[in-house]
Scaffold this active site. Structure first.
Site, PDB file in Angstrom:
ATOM      1  N   ASP A 332       5.539   4.037  -6.290  1.00  0.00           N
ATOM      2  CA  ASP A 332       6.067   4.793  -5.364  1.00  0.00           C
ATOM      3  C   ASP A 332       6.384   2.802  -5.083  1.00  0.00           C
ATOM      4  O   ASP A 332       5.849   1.605  -5.114  1.00  0.00           O
ATOM      5  CB  ASP A 332       4.310   4.860  -5.142  1.00  0.00           C
ATOM      6  CG  ASP A 332       4.303   5.122  -2.972  1.00  0.00           C
ATOM      7  OD1 ASP A 332       5.906   6.048  -3.426  1.00  0.00           O
ATOM      8  OD2 ASP A 332       3.853   4.430  -2.216  1.00  0.00           O
ATOM      9  N   GLU A 383      10.693   4.524  -7.483  1.00  0.00           N
ATOM     10  CA  GLU A 383      11.486   4.861  -6.363  1.00  0.00           C
ATOM     11  C   GLU A 383      11.695   3.745  -5.595  1.00  0.00           C
ATOM     12  O   GLU A 383      10.941   3.082  -5.014  1.00  0.00           O
ATOM     13  CB  GLU A 383       9.761   5.854  -5.405  1.00  0.00           C
ATOM     14  CG  GLU A 383      10.403   6.062  -3.922  1.00  0.00           C
ATOM     15  CD  GLU A 383       9.472   5.830  -2.981  1.00  0.00           C
ATOM     16  OE1 GLU A 383       9.691   6.591  -1.294  1.00  0.00           O
ATOM     17  OE2 GLU A 383       9.180   5.473  -3.521  1.00  0.00           O
TER      18      GLU A 383
END
Length: 646
Positions: A332, A383
């Protein structure tokens, strides 16, 4: 009865591990201090063991700047002076064996800070926690679960996942489905075992290849969706214990479904029980708030310059891969790690005056190199929302080493185009073809994730223009283009049946919409698209090679129509896509073809029933169109997507 007693004694002996296995040695400290003790979680934390014939728990925690540390819990009345730990030098690890402590006991560390404060902390290496809002760690054992997925794990070894089909179903476990309210389960959560069966049934019905689970690591606040972690080594107790989570992964593997986890090494919350100011100082985070805090998120940033902090994170990543057989981690907020000025007005440049966080870069290269060199088929996905170069190239070539990267640029352009009224789409035609300008710069996953259907952004279908039926038809056209475009795929739960409401973690998906014919047709269409994807290697095997894609018509802006071909590796199974992004019907739409070969229509998005075998043969004619000597003609409905096989 005697046999039962013997079995019980044998089981007990198998589960009791001698304390020497867990005790922190000088060599352990050396490796941890170097940042290369990749299984440090086997030494730090709480481990059921035996010493001098007495069963108990060996506790160990890293707290270098603490005055002293004690273990408190159910077993000593939470007395902060009852069990003071021994400090081990030179790293400041505190350790203690306490006899008589039982499995499932609750505990914390009381950190005596040098400024006189006493702070109660959950175990950074704890593998289980109380159910929130309680925050104590719990003594559990990883041992004892019998895995049944050896065939899956063996098959995965050595596979190049970039050449395999990957259509990911992103799931928030707490809101996928819920039980009716009860006092025993007021949030209605499915436990891990219930989720395993229900989720597997749905994923198999639809044909998804993987699930990506949000919010598995322990976190106190439901509204963070698991992105503000306090227990990096603990599957959240909202849905069960460690063996229950193992069962979930094992069961999905048994059904041929891969499992990916969201992983958050970029930041952590300021909750007092967590990592923030753990030993009374900035132990896990950068001391300078210009580097150590994310002002937009109100969170702390890991200090990637410390060997022990990098070791903590790397061992955590490997822990999920090794102990829970996870197939991959989606990292993330990578951009927030890479850039020192990310979300900041004030920031500290690196040693060369630049804005790149060189320590975070080296951490990511180290992690990704380790995972790659294991050769077990596990993957790491970034990401990453910027144009940072070579995210998926190898560290040896100057890259970061990720297996794949979310294509955020494509997603933003795609959704921006789809939200426009069809009348104006011709002025924004390049938003749909621009992605091919950089499609091979990285190994991409096309994502329509949870981030696009929250915080006032509304659901995907509600982004579409027009009346309700127009919205559904627009969405189907969008999904057809999404499927045909190079790149692996990810779709967030609920979007495959065109959920109307924006997603909320507090309630289950609107499964009742499946009774509505329009939403049911979208659901059936997505099922047909995934089947098409999995049955035609041209849609995945050359995702990262230019020869796998070719535009037929890229500049038909006035009619807002795109056509392109996905080539198979052997050239024998190719697909031609034609996508119409206006409601205007073209009764005899003609498109150029690459070969004077019969084309077979295998999917029309406007069909009422996608399960019927409606293959329609179309013979090319010597009529020049789209710069091609031959072409075919077929009715193209408004918002229609046609797929021909040749």
């Amino acid at each position: 009865m005697a046999k039962q007693v013997k079995r019980a004694v044998k089981a007990k002996q198998e589960n009791v591990v001698k304390s020497e296995v867990f005790e922190v040695t000088e060599y352990d400290q050396y490796l941890f201090g170097m940042g290369t003790h990749y299984q440090i979680y086997q030494k730090l934390g709480a481990h059921l063991t035996e010493r001098d014939g007495k069963e108990g728990v060996y506790f160990a925690v890293w707290a270098p700047n603490a005055l002293k540390v004690s273990v408190v819990g159910d077993f000593n009345g939470w007395d902060v002076n009852a069990h003071v730990m021994e400090r081990l030098e030179p790293l400041g690890i505190h350790a203690l064996f306490i006899p008589g402590v039982l499995e499932h006991s609750r505990y914390k560390y009381c950190v005596f800070c040098r400024d006189g404060r006493k702070v109660m902390k959950a175990d950074p290496f704890g593998i289980h926690s109380e159910v929130r809002p309680a925050t104590a760690s719990m003594v559990e054992r990883l041992e004892g679960y019998t895995w049944k997925d050896s065939e899956w794990m063996e098959k995965r070894k050595g596979e190049d996942q970039t050449k395999k089909p990957m259509f990911i179903y992103e799931v928030h476990p707490g809101s996928w489905k819920k039980h009716p309210y009860s006092e025993a389960n007021p949030q209605g959560f499915y436990n891990y075992k219930q989720l395993a069966h229900s989720l597997a049934d749905y994923v198999l019905e639809m044909g998804y290849t993987h699930v990506e689970l949000m919010g598995i690591a322990e976190h106190p606040f439901d509204g963070s969706w698991g992105y503000q972690v306090t227990g990096y080594f603990a599957p959240t107790s909202r849905y069960g214990n460690v063996h229950d989570f193992m069962y979930l992964v094992d069961y999905l593997h048994g059904k041929g479904i891969g499992v990916l986890l969201d992983w958050v090494p970029a930041h952590f919350p300021k909750d007092e029980c967590g990592l923030a100011l753990f030993d009374g100082t900035c132990q896990f985070e950068y001391a300078d708030p210009r580097k150590g805090e994310h002002p937009d998120w109100g969170t702390k940033v890991f200090d990637y310059s410390k060997n022990e902090v990098r070791n903590f994170l790397i061992s955590n990543a490997l822990y999920w891969l090794d102990e829970y057989h996870i197939d991959g981690l989606r990292v993330d907020a990578v951009a927030s790690m890479l850039y020192l000025d990310y979300g900041r007005n004030e920031w500290v440049p690196n040693q060369y005056g630049g804005k790149e966080n060189l320590e975070a870069v080296e951490f990511l290269k180290h992690l990704n190199s380790l995972v790659e060199h294991r050769g077990d088929g596990s993957i790491i996905i970034a990401e990453e929302s910027t144009a940072w170069p070579q995210v998926t190239d190898t560290p040896e070539n100057g890259g970061l080493g990720f297996t794949m990267k979310w294509n955020m640029g494509w997603m933003n352009d795609f959704l921006s185009y789809m939200q426009k009224d069809p009348v104006y789409r011709k002025y924004h035609h390049n938003q749909m073809n621009f992605g091919m300008m950089y499609a091979y710069s990285e190994k991409f996953i096309l994502v329509l994730s949870h981030d696009e259907v929250v915080h006032g952004k509304c659901s995907l279908v509600e982004k579409m223009p027009g009346y309700p039926q127009d919205k559904l038809e627009n969405l189907k056209a969008a999904y057809g283009f999404f499927l045909g475009h190079p790149g692996k795929k990810l779709l967030f739960m609920g979007q495959d049946f065109a959920q109307n409401n924006e997603w909320s973690e507090a309630k289950e998906l609107d499964w009742g919409l499946m009774k509505d014919p329009g939403h049911k047709q979208v659901h059936d269409y997505m099922k047909a698209l995934i089947s098409l994807y999995r049955n035609h290697p041209c849609l995945y095997e050359l995702d990262t090679e230019e020869k796998g894609f070719e535009w037929i018509s890229v500049d038909d802006a006035d009619r807002s129509i795109f056509s392109f071909v996905r080539h198979s590796k052997d050239g024998k199974d190719n697909l031609l896509f034609v996508c119409n992004f206006t409601p205007v019907e073209r009764e005899d739409y003609r498109v150029g073809v690459l070969k004077r070969k019969q084309h077979t229509l295998i999917l029309d998005s406007t069909w009422e029933n996608y399960e019927e075998n409606q293959e329609i043969k179309v013979k090319p004619e010597k009529i020049a169109v789209d710069g091609k000597a031959y072409s075919i003609a077929h009715p193209l409905k408004g918002y229609g997507v046609l797929v021909f096989k040749f």
